[in-house]
Design a protein around this motif. Structure first.
Motif, mmCIF file in Angstrom:
data_model
loop_
_atom_site.group_PDB
_atom_site.id
_atom_site.type_symbol
_atom_site.label_atom_id
_atom_site.label_comp_id
_atom_site.label_asym_id
_atom_site.label_seq_id
_atom_site.Cartn_x
_atom_site.Cartn_y
_atom_site.Cartn_z
ATOM 1 N N GLY A 234 -9.566 -1.222 15.580
ATOM 2 C CA GLY A 234 -8.996 -1.482 14.263
ATOM 3 C C GLY A 234 -9.283 -0.357 13.291
ATOM 4 N N PHE A 235 -10.492 0.111 13.308
ATOM 5 C CA PHE A 235 -10.863 1.114 12.323
ATOM 6 C C PHE A 235 -10.196 2.453 12.581
ATOM 7 C CE2 PHE A 235 -14.727 -1.683 11.649
ATOM 8 C CZ PHE A 235 -14.070 -2.381 10.660
ATOM 9 N N ILE B 85 -17.867 -7.888 10.731
ATOM 10 C CA ILE B 85 -17.816 -8.036 12.188
ATOM 11 C C ILE B 85 -19.229 -8.097 12.771
ATOM 12 C CG2 ILE B 85 -17.086 -6.899 14.329
ATOM 13 C CD1 ILE B 85 -14.613 -5.983 12.561
ATOM 14 N N LEU C 299 -15.637 -4.202 6.100
ATOM 15 C CA LEU C 299 -15.036 -4.732 7.328
ATOM 16 C C LEU C 299 -16.033 -4.668 8.485
ATOM 17 C CD1 LEU C 299 -11.507 -3.052 7.022
ATOM 18 C CD2 LEU C 299 -12.000 -5.478 6.717
ATOM 19 N N ALA C 300 -16.697 -3.537 8.602
ATOM 20 C CA ALA C 300 -17.665 -3.370 9.689
ATOM 21 C C ALA C 300 -18.812 -4.375 9.553
ATOM 22 C CB ALA C 300 -18.198 -1.944 9.690
ATOM 23 N N ARG D 239 0.829 -1.206 0.000
ATOM 24 C CA ARG D 239 0.000 0.000 0.000
ATOM 25 C C ARG D 239 0.866 1.260 0.000
ATOM 26 N NH1 ARG D 239 -5.186 0.550 1.225
ATOM 27 N NH2 ARG D 239 -4.766 2.502 0.154
ATOM 28 N N THR E 252 -8.167 5.464 3.387
ATOM 29 C CA THR E 252 -7.863 4.694 2.178
ATOM 30 C C THR E 252 -9.156 4.412 1.429
ATOM 31 O OG1 THR E 252 -8.154 2.653 3.368
ATOM 32 C CG2 THR E 252 -5.924 3.535 3.264
ATOM 33 N N ASN F 152 -10.256 -13.391 8.239
ATOM 34 C CA ASN F 152 -10.268 -12.653 9.502
ATOM 35 C C ASN F 152 -10.402 -11.153 9.237
ATOM 36 O OD1 ASN F 152 -9.755 -11.385 11.904
ATOM 37 N ND2 ASN F 152 -7.733 -12.317 12.223
ATOM 38 N N LEU G 76 -14.996 -8.484 19.927
ATOM 39 C CA LEU G 76 -15.081 -8.210 18.494
ATOM 40 C C LEU G 76 -15.502 -6.767 18.248
ATOM 41 C CD1 LEU G 76 -16.744 -11.320 16.833
ATOM 42 C CD2 LEU G 76 -14.671 -10.188 16.072
ATOM 43 N N ILE H 213 -7.144 2.899 12.770
ATOM 44 C CA ILE H 213 -5.988 2.937 11.880
ATOM 45 C C ILE H 213 -6.207 3.943 10.764
ATOM 46 C CG2 ILE H 213 -4.699 1.635 10.139
ATOM 47 C CD1 ILE H 213 -5.442 -0.917 11.674
ATOM 48 N N PHE H 214 -7.437 3.983 10.314
ATOM 49 C CA PHE H 214 -7.710 4.729 9.096
ATOM 50 C C PHE H 214 -8.006 6.198 9.332
ATOM 51 C CE2 PHE H 214 -8.826 0.315 8.285
ATOM 52 C CZ PHE H 214 -7.918 0.061 7.278
ATOM 53 N N LEU I 142 -10.339 -8.798 11.153
ATOM 54 C CA LEU I 142 -9.562 -7.984 12.075
ATOM 55 C C LEU I 142 -8.061 -8.037 11.815
ATOM 56 C CD1 LEU I 142 -11.528 -9.185 15.159
ATOM 57 C CD2 LEU I 142 -11.622 -6.866 14.262
ATOM 58 N N SER I 143 -7.649 -8.866 10.874
ATOM 59 C CA SER I 143 -6.210 -8.999 10.633
ATOM 60 C C SER I 143 -5.662 -7.711 10.023
ATOM 61 C CB SER I 143 -5.950 -10.152 9.665
ATOM 62 O OG SER I 143 -6.315 -9.769 8.351
ATOM 63 N N ARG I 144 -4.352 -7.541 10.159
ATOM 64 C CA ARG I 144 -3.751 -6.353 9.565
ATOM 65 C C ARG I 144 -3.937 -6.355 8.053
ATOM 66 N NH1 ARG I 144 2.224 -5.772 10.920
ATOM 67 N NH2 ARG I 144 2.092 -8.037 10.877
ATOM 68 N N ASN J 103 -18.123 -11.627 21.695
ATOM 69 C CA ASN J 103 -18.919 -10.597 21.020
ATOM 70 C C ASN J 103 -18.453 -9.199 21.399
ATOM 71 O OD1 ASN J 103 -20.632 -11.796 19.222
ATOM 72 N ND2 ASN J 103 -22.337 -12.010 20.631
ATOM 73 N N TYR K 218 -7.261 -15.708 19.820
ATOM 74 C CA TYR K 218 -7.173 -14.308 19.416
ATOM 75 C C TYR K 218 -8.480 -13.591 19.739
ATOM 76 C CZ TYR K 218 -6.860 -10.445 16.028
ATOM 77 O OH TYR K 218 -6.843 -9.226 15.425
ATOM 78 N N ILE L 212 -20.540 -11.590 12.110
ATOM 79 C CA ILE L 212 -20.020 -12.605 13.043
ATOM 80 C C ILE L 212 -20.670 -12.440 14.418
ATOM 81 C CG2 ILE L 212 -17.973 -13.439 14.268
ATOM 82 C CD1 ILE L 212 -16.329 -12.797 11.788
ATOM 83 N N ASN L 213 -20.797 -11.210 14.866
ATOM 84 C CA ASN L 213 -21.448 -10.962 16.155
ATOM 85 C C ASN L 213 -22.848 -11.569 16.189
ATOM 86 O OD1 ASN L 213 -19.628 -9.711 17.824
ATOM 87 N ND2 ASN L 213 -20.213 -7.646 17.279
ATOM 88 N N GLN M 25 -7.327 -5.153 7.301
ATOM 89 C CA GLN M 25 -7.486 -3.747 7.642
ATOM 90 C C GLN M 25 -6.710 -2.815 6.700
ATOM 91 O OE1 GLN M 25 -8.816 -2.431 11.022
ATOM 92 N NE2 GLN M 25 -10.063 -4.266 10.850
ATOM 93 N N TYR M 26 -5.586 -3.293 6.195
ATOM 94 C CA TYR M 26 -4.752 -2.417 5.373
ATOM 95 C C TYR M 26 -5.004 -2.539 3.873
ATOM 96 C CZ TYR M 26 -1.947 -0.663 9.215
ATOM 97 O OH TYR M 26 -1.534 -0.019 10.340
ATOM 98 N N ARG N 190 -14.212 0.144 4.476
ATOM 99 C CA ARG N 190 -14.537 0.201 5.912
ATOM 100 C C ARG N 190 -15.911 -0.404 6.182
ATOM 101 N NH1 ARG N 190 -12.975 6.096 8.154
ATOM 102 N NH2 ARG N 190 -13.770 5.172 10.057
ATOM 103 N N LEU O 107 -12.522 -4.562 19.227
ATOM 104 C CA LEU O 107 -11.431 -4.664 18.260
ATOM 105 C C LEU O 107 -11.798 -3.950 16.971
ATOM 106 C CD1 LEU O 107 -10.296 -8.379 18.639
ATOM 107 C CD2 LEU O 107 -8.878 -6.368 19.018
ATOM 108 N N ALA O 108 -13.052 -4.088 16.585
ATOM 109 C CA ALA O 108 -13.501 -3.446 15.352
ATOM 110 C C ALA O 108 -13.315 -1.941 15.456
ATOM 111 C CB ALA O 108 -14.962 -3.787 15.103
#
Lengths: 267, 267
Positions: free
Chosen positions: B257-258, A243, A239-240, A175, B266, A187, B250, B260-261, A189-191, B247, B48, A246-247, A194-195, A236, B253-254
């Motif tokens: 994690g977010f 999650i 990704l959201a 990137r 991006t 996953n 997650l 970062i941006f 949540l993985s880098r 839950n 994790y 999964i929740n 996310q990246y 974004r 972390l979400a």
């Protein structure tokens, strides 16, 4: 040792066992690394959590990915042991449809493994496989694993890179080099997830064929239309959504799971 | 191939890499099965998600497990390749403190592996290892893998069985035979977790030492007190808490994690 085939008809998660056996076979063939087996297990757990089927929001990412690859000047597909073992045919088809190069890129690099992977890709119809042996003569900065080594005719000059089953380091580095990175990672949540510019949160087993279908559908679209799809895409959100998905699944599974005990209380 | 030790100082999840290397080493020693590496990956993903530390509710399960083992007339600890590779010393200590037998029980059974595991347990101080070779002459009903084979002097006659890293089939079968089953499983939704009498939702790396400590603390308690701990224990609560915990994590972390941006948007 009992053959897995014998238990498949009674096992509630037979498909998952078949994929496991395929990876184990390819470990023995020198294609998959031992660490690749562990990585697959991590994927299995997340796939179980998302419900082992492609999420609605993932289809948006797949569409954006197809559009990015079709618009690219120099798209490259990065291949590691696990993807070669599981989806070699689809990787080659995708390269054809999107006019992309294929490059072998490994965390645990050895010439034997590179050649074993190259053979599988060629057997699946690949005419050119980059990144093998001395060909991986360039380096990408700030990556400390063997994944830094890339082919000057491949990932180094690519504008769009598809990285199924990637590590976070390299995604970040690519990137920073200004490339569009499409990741396939279970996953959210993985880098890597996310990246990446576009994250396809799905099993490669399902994501690759879906990506091929989407690219085939879109290959004759006008560039304007392709650009629009990409500019409207929001990673974004993807990704959201994953999650949230999964929740929700966890809460549902928990309720369902606990029903086991309704007739047969245990202590 | 790059040594993992070289990347450890820069990798955000170094401990997890060390455990991975240990399992790979023990695969090469014939202790761990290839499928055991994949299973470990699944565990990693759930670890994790729970945050790689023992949850509060898990300590309740550990206390109940220690109390069940100390009260048992004939407790047995079932050992497979992964647990022998990771926690042999703690398994032997636990057997000593709770006066339990140790039995090798494998999904992928071979005499070589059984003997390799026996050697590791003996090196850790075990004086007796059941279930090796011809000793596993009995069968438990309704289990179709090699895991059905048990030692008449071990699991077959046990009243309490500790099964770290178990498959669901056998947990169900052992329960049907009227035994108290203590499972250690990172996935709170697995059949093992759901069917066990006491489910320790934790990494064996942390759970086994904690179980030893708890058993040491409680070994001189009166039987009345031990019974009380066990009768007050509610496994459904433990399972429900673990899912709530994941839950919540997650969602957290979400959000994290977010972030970062935020400075570096991006597309």
């Amino acid at each position: 040792m009992m053959k897995v085939s014998k238990v498949l008809h009674v096992h509630p998660r037979a498909e998952s066992l078949r994929i496991r056996e395929k990876l184990i076979k390819h470990y023995r063939l020198g294609v998959v690394a031992l660490a690749g087996l562990i990585a697959h297990g991590r994927g299995e757990a997340f796939d179980y959590l998302i419900g082992e089927k492609t999420m609605k929001s993932t289809f948006k990412a797949i569409k954006a990915a197809a559009s990015a690859m079709l618009q690219a000047k120099y798209p490259v597909i990065s291949v590691n042991g696990n993807t070669a073992a599981l989806v070699a045919n689809d990787l080659v088809k995708l390269a054809e449809v999107t006019n992309a190069k294929i490059e072998v890129n490994l965390f645990y690099r050895s010439l034997e493994r590179e050649l074993a992977i190259k053979r599988i890709l060629e057997a699946a119809g690949a005419r050119e496989v980059l990144g093998v042996g001395e060909a991986a003569s360039a380096q990408i900065p700030e990556v400390c694993s063997e994944r830094r080594r890339v082919d000057p005719q491949g990932i180094l000059r690519a504008d769009v890179v598809l990285v199924p089953l990637e590590d976070g380091d390299r995604t970040q580095a690519l990137r920073k080099m200004g490339k569009i990175v499409i990741a396939i990672d279970l996953n959210p949540l993985s880098r890597t997830a996310q990246y990446a510019s576009i994250t396809i949160i799905d099993n490669v087993i399902r994501a690759l064929p879906a990506l091929v279908r989407e690219a085939e559908k879109m290959r004759n679209e006008e560039t304007e239309k392709l650009r629009e799809i990409l500019s409207e895409f929001n990673n974004r959100e993807v990704l959201a959504n994953a999650i949230k998905h999964i929740n929700l699944r966890l809460s549902e599974l928990a309720q369902k799971g606990f029903h086991i005990f309704e007739d047969n209380e245990t202590s």
